[in-house]
Enzyme design. Structure first.
Site, PDB file in Angstrom:
ATOM      1  N   SER A  24       5.093   1.673  -5.279  1.00 53.65           N
ATOM      2  CA  SER A  24       4.013   2.143  -6.153  1.00 53.65           C
ATOM      3  C   SER A  24       3.832   1.180  -7.317  1.00 53.65           C
ATOM      4  O   SER A  24       4.806   0.808  -7.983  1.00 53.65           O
ATOM      5  CB  SER A  24       4.336   3.531  -6.704  1.00 53.65           C
ATOM      6  OG  SER A  24       3.406   3.900  -7.707  1.00 53.65           O
ATOM      7  N   VAL A  25       2.599   0.800  -7.580  1.00 53.13           N
ATOM      8  CA  VAL A  25       2.327  -0.107  -8.698  1.00 53.13           C
ATOM      9  C   VAL A  25       2.670   0.523 -10.039  1.00 53.13           C
ATOM     10  O   VAL A  25       2.807  -0.187 -11.046  1.00 53.13           O
ATOM     11  CB  VAL A  25       0.854  -0.573  -8.692  1.00 53.13           C
ATOM     12  CG1 VAL A  25       0.534  -1.349  -7.423  1.00 53.13           C
ATOM     13  CG2 VAL A  25      -0.119   0.599  -8.880  1.00 53.13           C
ATOM     14  N   ARG A  57     -12.801   3.636   1.606  1.00 56.22           N
ATOM     15  CA  ARG A  57     -12.395   5.049   1.582  1.00 56.22           C
ATOM     16  C   ARG A  57     -12.601   5.670   0.207  1.00 56.22           C
ATOM     17  O   ARG A  57     -12.681   6.878   0.064  1.00 56.22           O
ATOM     18  CB  ARG A  57     -10.941   5.195   2.036  1.00 56.22           C
ATOM     19  CG  ARG A  57      -9.927   4.456   1.177  1.00 56.22           C
ATOM     20  CD  ARG A  57      -8.511   4.685   1.666  1.00 56.22           C
ATOM     21  NE  ARG A  57      -7.577   3.766   1.014  1.00 56.22           N
ATOM     22  CZ  ARG A  57      -6.260   3.922   1.019  1.00 56.22           C
ATOM     23  NH1 ARG A  57      -5.719   4.957   1.618  1.00 56.22           N
ATOM     24  NH2 ARG A  57      -5.479   3.032   0.421  1.00 56.22           N
ATOM     25  N   LYS A  76     -10.938   0.165 -16.136  1.00 61.28           N
ATOM     26  CA  LYS A  76     -11.526  -1.063 -15.598  1.00 61.28           C
ATOM     27  C   LYS A  76     -11.936  -2.046 -16.699  1.00 61.28           C
ATOM     28  O   LYS A  76     -11.785  -3.259 -16.530  1.00 61.28           O
ATOM     29  CB  LYS A  76     -12.727  -0.726 -14.715  1.00 61.28           C
ATOM     30  CG  LYS A  76     -12.347  -0.039 -13.413  1.00 61.28           C
ATOM     31  CD  LYS A  76     -11.369  -0.874 -12.602  1.00 61.28           C
ATOM     32  CE  LYS A  76     -11.176  -0.354 -11.204  1.00 61.28           C
ATOM     33  NZ  LYS A  76     -10.204  -1.167 -10.433  1.00 61.28           N
ATOM     34  N   ASP A  96       0.856  -1.195   0.000  1.00 57.93           N
ATOM     35  CA  ASP A  96       0.000   0.000   0.000  1.00 57.93           C
ATOM     36  C   ASP A  96       0.881   1.230   0.000  1.00 57.93           C
ATOM     37  O   ASP A  96       1.778   1.375   0.835  1.00 57.93           O
ATOM     38  CB  ASP A  96      -0.924   0.021   1.225  1.00 57.93           C
ATOM     39  CG  ASP A  96      -2.110   0.958   1.020  1.00 57.93           C
ATOM     40  OD1 ASP A  96      -3.196   0.467   0.675  1.00 57.93           O
ATOM     41  OD2 ASP A  96      -1.927   2.172   1.195  1.00 57.93           O
ATOM     42  N   TYR A 144     -11.902   6.105 -15.196  1.00 57.75           N
ATOM     43  CA  TYR A 144     -12.029   4.881 -14.390  1.00 57.75           C
ATOM     44  C   TYR A 144     -12.642   3.749 -15.205  1.00 57.75           C
ATOM     45  O   TYR A 144     -12.169   2.606 -15.168  1.00 57.75           O
ATOM     46  CB  TYR A 144     -12.900   5.220 -13.180  1.00 57.75           C
ATOM     47  CG  TYR A 144     -13.036   4.148 -12.134  1.00 57.75           C
ATOM     48  CD1 TYR A 144     -11.990   3.850 -11.263  1.00 57.75           C
ATOM     49  CD2 TYR A 144     -14.240   3.465 -11.976  1.00 57.75           C
ATOM     50  CE1 TYR A 144     -12.131   2.892 -10.272  1.00 57.75           C
ATOM     51  CE2 TYR A 144     -14.387   2.513 -10.987  1.00 57.75           C
ATOM     52  CZ  TYR A 144     -13.333   2.231 -10.135  1.00 57.75           C
ATOM     53  OH  TYR A 144     -13.473   1.287  -9.156  1.00 57.75           O
TER      54      TYR A 144
END
Length: 309
Positions: free
Chosen positions: A72-73, A199, A168, A38, A164
């Site tokens: 970080s991805v 969140r 996705k 994370d 987004y």
């Protein structure tokens, strides 16, 4: 049937809170050694925290094994190091849940190119980077389970989420190719479309609905999809205790003979071309070509041998 992850090493990205935390806790409870990744940012990708460390503490207090990772991805070298460190500590990596994500919601008219690019980079490119970092290990050990986090926004659309949604649906497409390439190595890849109060969504749900859509209600689907007996190429929706499957489908092809392949000819047959009947869910892209060839053979009685039968 009892499902456990004994002797398995799992990486969960975005595992400092919400869905990722719930996945990590349950994986550890069922015997997995867990890398809790994370970056600790807020939902728009800014800021840092020690959330991953807190999840590791929870796992260890419950008797499990886990390590935190703040990479970080979006940085491939950091993901390579994360995988290398897990292999050095525990000998392999067997399960990957790509869960890290951000939101920068705006209508397309108001969305900046940076907002669009950043969301794609975290969700789509980030998931590809982590999966790539694990891929050779999966191939070498003849075992891998990958879960991509898709979304109803990607599958069906949602106002104000062009970035987004594009990311996705891209993940669902990535999954479909990876499950083909990974099949001979016992690598199974699936997509999950979760609905959960986290969140990222806390101001999108009324309070009662937020409680109903607890992340824990998504966990059963997620963990089954990365279990030893998991299917592959599945798209599953989960939330509030409800679970369903989705498919990318196509109908029978309509073949237009010479003289009818015009804009007008296409328009004349639109009702047939758009008919929501005789639907199939192809398992690879080549089936589209096959469907067209079969339609031609049906009309003309001729065509390539592959279209007959």
């Amino acid at each position: 049937m009892s499902i456990d992850f004994k002797d398995k090493v799992a990486i969960v990205t975005g595992a400092g809170g919400g869905l990722g935390r719930a996945y990590a806790l349950e994986l550890a409870k069922r015997g997995a050694k867990v890398v809790v990744n994370d970056l600790g940012g807020s939902r728009d990708g800014t800021g840092h925290s020690d959330m991953a460390l807190q999840v590791v503490e929870e796992i260890e207090k419950a008797g499990g094994e886990a390590v935190s990772n703040g990479g970080s991805v979006t940085e491939y070298d950091q993901m390579e190091k994360m995988v290398a460190d897990a292999k050095q500590k525990w000998g392999g990596v067997h399960v990957l849940i790509n869960n890290a994500g951000v939101l920068r919601d705006k209508t397309f008219a108001k969305m900046t190119p940076d907002d669009f690019e950043f969301v794609l980079k975290v969700h789509l490119t980030g998931s590809a980077f982590v999966t790539k970092a694990c891929w050779e290990t999966f191939r070498e050990q003849g075992y891998g389970r990958v879960l991509m986090t898709a979304s109803s926004t990607g599958l069906f659309g949602n106002f104000g989420q062009a970035n987004y949604g594009a990311a996705k649906l891209g993940l669902a497409g990535l999954t479909k190719t990876l499950q083909l390439e990974g099949a001979k190595y016992n690598i199974r890849c699936n997509s999950l479309s979760p609905v959960a109060g986290t969140r990222m969504t806390e101001d999108l749900f009324p309070e009662e609905a937020f409680k109903l859509f607890a992340p824990e209600n998504v966990v059963p689907a997620a963990l089954y999809l990365v279990s030893e007996d998991a299917p592959t190429n599945a798209i599953v929706g989960a939330g509030a205790g409800g679970y369903h499957s989705s498919w990318v489908v196509m109908n029978d092809a309509v073949w237009l003979p010479d003289g009818q392949r015009t804009v007008e000819g296409f328009a004349d047959r639109w009702d047939d071309i758009s008919s929501f009947t005789n639907l199939v869910a192809p398992q690879s892209g080549s089936e589209q070509s096959g469907a067209i060839l079969k339609a031609m053979q049906k009309v003309t009685g001729t065509g390539p041998a592959s279209a007959r039968g």
